[in-house]
Scaffold this motif. Structure first.
Motif, PDB file in Angstrom:
ATOM      1  N   ALA B 101       0.865  -0.966   0.184  1.00 12.98           N
ATOM      2  CA  ALA B 101       0.146  -0.052  -0.152  1.00 12.98           C
ATOM      3  C   ALA B 101       0.706   1.453  -0.195  1.00 12.98           C
ATOM      4  CB  ALA B 101      -1.358  -0.128   1.132  1.00 12.98           C
ATOM      5  N   GLU B 102       2.110   1.447   0.964  1.00 16.12           N
ATOM      6  CA  GLU B 102       2.857   2.891   0.905  1.00 16.12           C
ATOM      7  C   GLU B 102       3.640   2.716  -0.438  1.00 16.12           C
ATOM      8  OE1 GLU B 102       2.358   0.312   2.745  1.00 16.12           O
ATOM      9  OE2 GLU B 102       1.372   0.864   5.051  1.00 16.12           O
ATOM     10  N   ALA B 103       4.098   1.159  -1.108  1.00 18.50           N
ATOM     11  CA  ALA B 103       4.661   1.639  -2.017  1.00 18.50           C
ATOM     12  C   ALA B 103       3.966   2.378  -3.458  1.00 18.50           C
ATOM     13  CB  ALA B 103       5.376  -0.208  -2.754  1.00 18.50           C
ATOM     14  N   PHE B 104       3.015   1.546  -3.325  1.00 17.02           N
ATOM     15  CA  PHE B 104       1.885   2.386  -4.483  1.00 17.02           C
ATOM     16  C   PHE B 104       1.929   3.376  -4.106  1.00 17.02           C
ATOM     17  CE2 PHE B 104      -0.215  -2.077  -5.670  1.00 17.02           C
ATOM     18  CZ  PHE B 104       0.522  -2.181  -6.856  1.00 17.02           C
ATOM     19  N   ALA B 105       0.928   3.975  -2.876  1.00 13.51           N
ATOM     20  CA  ALA B 105       0.973   5.495  -3.256  1.00 13.51           C
ATOM     21  C   ALA B 105       2.106   6.416  -3.235  1.00 13.51           C
ATOM     22  CB  ALA B 105       0.353   5.832  -1.256  1.00 13.51           C
ATOM     23  N   ALA B 106       2.860   6.211  -2.497  1.00 22.75           N
ATOM     24  CA  ALA B 106       4.410   6.640  -2.955  1.00 22.75           C
ATOM     25  C   ALA B 106       5.112   7.073  -3.923  1.00 22.75           C
ATOM     26  CB  ALA B 106       5.901   6.056  -1.776  1.00 22.75           C
TER      27      ALA B 106
END
Lengths: 82, 146
Positions: B101-106
């Protein structure tokens, strides 16, 4: 005071140069510096382009006061990426 | 290391960068030059121009902000400058984190900030010999100053 002005992208094309040094009064704002340049035929194109400004590599508003030895960059909105 | 390069960005080389062992996810984005059509003409090349020192500074700041905001383990950002042909990669971004989730958003956030707040401009050169500076629909004073 002396300020170095850098011109980029469409601004550089329209004015036919990429830099110049200008002598300005202490307390001159970015908008006033651009107004001074516009009086010269080579820089009338500055009236037609949407402009962004940076001073010493930080984006600034046009009411920012310039200091001696500042580097003022004049550019159109950025369009990097794909 | 500069975040700007005049050399071709090779996606396979970007993938081969070994991720840290704590990484559970790496979201990557590659932006390529399109052979856009404008009526009877089409794009034959793009010229990417930059205010190199400021662009590199801005990209470093974007990376640091994303690292802190999303708790990333690493982030890699590379933007090509110079002349590119359709199909070539103009920008590569990788956001590496513990979870997806953090990887996609970032990754998405980094790409958006790259497009709106980094002093890089592209000149579209067309098949009929004409050119024009591309206008980013979302770029403006507000975006650059935010």
């Amino acid at each position: 005071m002396k300020v170095d002005v850098l011109l980029f992208a469409a601004v550089k094309d329209a004015c036919g140069r990429e830099s110049l040094r200008v002598e300005l009064d202490e307390g001159t704002r970015v908008s006033e510096a651009i107004g001074t340049l516009r009086r010269y035929p080579a820089f009338t194109a500055l009236e037609k382009l949407p402009l962004l400004f940076a001073v010493n590599e930080e984006f600034v508003q046009e009411d920012t006061v310039l200091r001696d030895s500042d580097v003022l960059a004049v550019m159109t909105p950025v369009s990097g990426g794909a | 290391m500069s975040h700007l390069t005049a050399k071709p960005i090779l996606p396979e080389a970007f993938f081969l960068l070994k991720p840290p062992l704590l990484a559970g996810a790496a979201a990557t984005f590659f932006g390529m030059v399109r052979e856009d059509r404008h009526g009877n003409k089409h794009v034959v090349k793009l010229e990417y121009h930059s205010y190199a020192s400021m662009a590199d500074r801005r990209i470093r700041a974007i990376r640091e902000e994303a690292m802190a905001r999303w708790g990333l383990i690493d982030a890699r950002i590379l933007h090509r400058v110079g002349t590119l042909l359709p199909g070539e990669t103009a920008i590569a971004v990788a956001a590496i984190s513990g979870h997806r989730a953090e990887a996609f958003a970032a990754c998405e956030e980094i790409v958006e900030h790259m497009k709106h707040t980094v002093p890089i401009w592209k000149k579209e050169c067309f098949s009929d010999g004409t050119f024009e500076w591309a206008v980013c629909r979302h770029a403006g004073h507000e975006a650059a100053l935010s």
